[in-house]
Motif scaffolding. Structure first.
Motif, PDB file in Angstrom:
ATOM      1  N   THR A  63     -45.034  20.687  47.343  1.00 30.02           N
ATOM      2  CA  THR A  63     -43.826  19.900  47.606  1.00 30.02           C
ATOM      3  C   THR A  63     -42.837  20.103  46.464  1.00 30.02           C
ATOM      4  N   MET A  64     -41.541  20.214  46.803  1.00 31.45           N
ATOM      5  CA  MET A  64     -40.485  20.367  45.793  1.00 31.45           C
ATOM      6  C   MET A  64     -39.295  19.524  46.244  1.00 31.45           C
ATOM      7  N   LEU A  65     -39.400  18.206  45.983  1.00 34.59           N
ATOM      8  CA  LEU A  65     -38.480  17.207  46.529  1.00 34.59           C
ATOM      9  C   LEU A  65     -37.725  16.523  45.392  1.00 34.59           C
ATOM     10  N   PRO A  66     -36.646  15.769  45.719  1.00 36.19           N
ATOM     11  CA  PRO A  66     -35.830  15.213  44.630  1.00 36.19           C
ATOM     12  C   PRO A  66     -36.554  14.247  43.698  1.00 36.19           C
ATOM     13  N   ASN A  67     -37.237  13.205  44.227  1.00 33.32           N
ATOM     14  CA  ASN A  67     -37.767  12.149  43.347  1.00 33.32           C
ATOM     15  C   ASN A  67     -38.945  11.433  44.002  1.00 33.32           C
ATOM     16  N   SER A  68     -39.462  10.443  43.307  1.00 29.84           N
ATOM     17  CA  SER A  68     -40.659   9.727  43.771  1.00 29.84           C
ATOM     18  C   SER A  68     -40.553   9.228  45.225  1.00 29.84           C
ATOM     19  N   GLU A  70     -38.963  10.263  47.841  1.00 29.66           N
ATOM     20  CA  GLU A  70     -39.054  11.353  48.830  1.00 29.66           C
ATOM     21  C   GLU A  70     -40.484  11.895  48.886  1.00 29.66           C
ATOM     22  N   VAL A  71     -41.132  12.008  47.714  1.00 25.85           N
ATOM     23  CA  VAL A  71     -42.512  12.531  47.706  1.00 25.85           C
ATOM     24  C   VAL A  71     -43.434  11.515  48.397  1.00 25.85           C
ATOM     25  N   GLU A  72     -43.223  10.220  48.125  1.00 26.89           N
ATOM     26  CA  GLU A  72     -44.038   9.194  48.793  1.00 26.89           C
ATOM     27  C   GLU A  72     -43.842   9.266  50.300  1.00 26.89           C
ATOM     28  N   GLN A  73     -42.588   9.443  50.725  1.00 18.33           N
ATOM     29  CA  GLN A  73     -42.266   9.530  52.162  1.00 18.33           C
ATOM     30  C   GLN A  73     -42.974  10.729  52.805  1.00 18.33           C
ATOM     31  N   VAL A  74     -42.882  11.885  52.145  1.00 22.62           N
ATOM     32  CA  VAL A  74     -43.450  13.115  52.707  1.00 22.62           C
ATOM     33  C   VAL A  74     -44.985  13.052  52.732  1.00 22.62           C
ATOM     34  N   VAL A  75     -45.579  12.385  51.744  1.00 21.23           N
ATOM     35  CA  VAL A  75     -47.049  12.349  51.685  1.00 21.23           C
ATOM     36  C   VAL A  75     -47.609  11.201  52.532  1.00 21.23           C
ATOM     37  N   LEU A  76     -47.018   9.991  52.359  1.00 19.01           N
ATOM     38  CA  LEU A  76     -47.637   8.802  52.982  1.00 19.01           C
ATOM     39  C   LEU A  76     -46.917   8.340  54.242  1.00 19.01           C
ATOM     40  N   MET A  94     -44.587  19.762  42.894  1.00 20.60           N
ATOM     41  CA  MET A  94     -43.848  20.416  41.810  1.00 20.60           C
ATOM     42  C   MET A  94     -42.526  19.708  41.519  1.00 20.60           C
ATOM     43  N   SER A  95     -42.249  18.605  42.229  1.00 19.32           N
ATOM     44  CA  SER A  95     -41.053  17.794  41.966  1.00 19.32           C
ATOM     45  C   SER A  95     -41.213  17.105  40.615  1.00 19.32           C
ATOM     46  N   SER A  96     -40.088  16.681  40.023  1.00 15.60           N
ATOM     47  CA  SER A  96     -40.162  15.874  38.795  1.00 15.60           C
ATOM     48  C   SER A  96     -40.089  14.416  39.221  1.00 15.60           C
ATOM     49  N   ILE A  97     -41.205  13.703  39.115  1.00 13.96           N
ATOM     50  CA  ILE A  97     -41.229  12.303  39.559  1.00 13.96           C
ATOM     51  C   ILE A  97     -41.881  11.423  38.491  1.00 13.96           C
ATOM     52  N   ALA A  98     -41.932  10.112  38.746  1.00 13.22           N
ATOM     53  CA  ALA A  98     -42.544   9.189  37.786  1.00 13.22           C
ATOM     54  C   ALA A  98     -44.057   9.450  37.708  1.00 13.22           C
ATOM     55  N   PRO A  99     -44.609   9.570  36.492  1.00 12.12           N
ATOM     56  CA  PRO A  99     -46.048   9.836  36.347  1.00 12.12           C
ATOM     57  C   PRO A  99     -46.926   8.806  37.065  1.00 12.12           C
ATOM     58  N   LEU A 100     -46.482   7.542  37.064  1.00 14.99           N
ATOM     59  CA  LEU A 100     -47.267   6.491  37.737  1.00 14.99           C
ATOM     60  C   LEU A 100     -47.395   6.748  39.236  1.00 14.99           C
TER      61      LEU A 100
END
Ligand code: NAD
Length: 297
Positions: A63-68, A70-76, A94-100
Motif C-alpha cells: 500500500t502507498m496511500l496518503p496517511n493513516s 486512508e490505510v485504515e480504510q483500505v485495510v479494515l 509503504m505509506s508514511s503514517i502514525a507508528p501507533l
C-alpha cells in the motif's frame, strides 16, 4: 515469485509499481483514481476492482496511500484487504503514517494470520522513478527477508530497523531533519539575498562545506528557478509533522523546532500553497523580507 497487489498509485506509488513490473513481477493494482490505474495497466499490470479484489489475487500486498485514515480504510474498511486476504499473506505498508496506527493494524491483521511490515520511504518522486528510494522497515525479520528482493526493485537502501512501527518512527525522524533543513536553508538564503549577495553564488560557495546537504542540493536549484511544483507537497509534510507531535506527546519528547516549522507550513497552507513542494517553504520568509531568492537573469 510473489503475486503482488499494489494499492495507491499517486506521485510515489505509480513509479514504484512500474519498477516492480520492470523487475518481472506479476502485479494487480487498485486506486480510486481511474486515470492512475489506466496508466499502470498500460505498462502491464492487471486492474483490480477494489482493495479486497486485489487482496484476493495476491500473496504480497503493497500500500502507498496518503496517511493513516486512508490505510485504515483500505485495510479494515468495506471491500478492504482484511475481508479477502488469505492467512500467510504479507502486507507491506509503504505509506508514511502514525507508528501507533501501524501497530494497531498489525494486531488486527495478525488475528487472521496476515503479517504486516511498515516500510515508509525517503527520496521523493525522482528516486521513486529511478528505483533508488531509501526504505526503512519495521516488523518480523523472517517476513523482511522474504520481501527484501521485492523492496530492492524500488529502493537502493532497504534496512530493517526494528519491530512493527519502527519504520514509521524512523520516517518521522527523517521528516524532522528534512523540514528543519529546508527552514534553515530558507532563513539563510533570504538573509544572504537581502544583504545583497547573489544566492546562486552563496549556494555554490557553501555546498561543498559543512552546510552542504542532500536537501540543499535537491531544493536550492528549484528555489533559484522559482519552481515549487511538487515533489513532496507541503500538505503531506504537515501530516508528517503532526504525526511527530502526536508521537512526541505520547512519549514526552521535546520537539520545539518542529512545532515552529509546522506553524510556518500551516500558514502557507492557509494562503493556498498546500500543494506546493515543501521547498516552497522559502516563500514564507520571502514574503516577510519582501525579497525573492532567484537566479540573476
Ligand atoms: P499521492 O496523494 O500522490 O498518492 C496517494 C494515492 O492514494 C492517490 O493516487 C489516491 O487516489 C490514492 N488513494 C487515496 N485513498 C485511497 C483509497 N481509499 N483506496 C485506493 N487508493 C486511494 O501521495 P504520494 O506523494 O504518492 O505519497 C504517498 C505516501 O508516500 C504518503 O504517505 C507520503 O507522505 C509518502 N511519501 C511521499 C513522498 C513524495 O515525495 N511525494 C516522498 C516520501 C514519502
Amino acid at each position: 515469485m510473489f503475486k503482488i497487489g499494489f494499492i495507491g498509485l499517486g506521485i510515489m506509488g505509480k513509479p514504484m509499481a512500474k519498477n516492480l513490473l520492470k523487475a518481472g513481477y506479476e502485479l494487480t493494482v487498485f486506486d480510486i483514481n481511474n486515470e492512475a490505474v489506466r496508466e499502470v495497466t498500460a505498462s502491464g499490470a492487471k486492474e483490480g476492482k477494489s482493495s479486497a479484489d486485489v487482496a484476493a489475487q495476491s500473496d504480497l500486498i503493497i500500500t502507498m496511500l496518503p496517511n493513516s485514515p486512508e490505510v485504515e480504510q483500505v485495510v479494515l474498511g468495506n471491500n478492504g484487504v482484511l475481508a479477502t486476504a488469505r492467512p500467510g499473506t504479507i502486507l507491506v505498508d509503504m505509506s508514511s503514517i502514525a507508528p501507533l496506527v501501524s501497530r494497531k493494524l498489525s494486531d488486527k491483521l495478525a488475528g487472521k494470520g496476515i503479517i504486516m511490515l511498515d516500510a515508509p520511504v525517503s527520496g521523493g518522486e525522482p528516486k521513486a522513478i529511478e528505483g533508488t528510494l531509501a526504505i526503512m522497515v519495521g516488523g518480523p525479520e523472517e517476513a523482511f527477508n522474504r520481501v527484501k528482493d521485492v523492496l530492492s526493485a524500488m529502493g537502493s537502501s532497504v534496512k530493517l530497523v526494528g519491530d512493527i512501527g519502527s519504520g514509521n518512527v524512523t520516517k518521522l525522524a527523517n521528516q524532522i531533519i528534512v523540514a528543519l533543513n529546508i527552514a534553515a536553508m530558507s532563513e539563510a538564503m533570504v538573509l544572504a539575498t537581502k544583504a545583497g549577495v547573489d544566492p546562486e553564488k552563496v549556494y555554490q560557495a557553501i555546498r561543498g562545506g559543512l552546510a552542504g546537504s542532500t536537501v540543499l542540493d535537491a531544493k536550492m536549484p528549484l528555489v533559484l528557478n522559482g519552481n515549487f511544483k511538487p515533489g513532496f507537497r507541503i500538505e503531506l509534510h504537515i501530516k508528517d509533522l503532526m504525526n511527530v507531535l502526536d508521537t512526541a506527546d505520547e512519549i514526552d519528547s521535546p520537539v520545539m523546532l518542529t512545532e515552529k516549522v509546522l506553524e510556518i507550513m500551516k500558514s502557507l497552507r492557509d494562503e493556498g500553497k498546500a500543494k506546493d513542494d515543501h521547498g516552497g517553504l522559502i516563500q514564507y520568509y520571502e514574503k516577510l523580507a519582501k525579497i525573492q531568492v532567484r537566479k540573476k537573469q
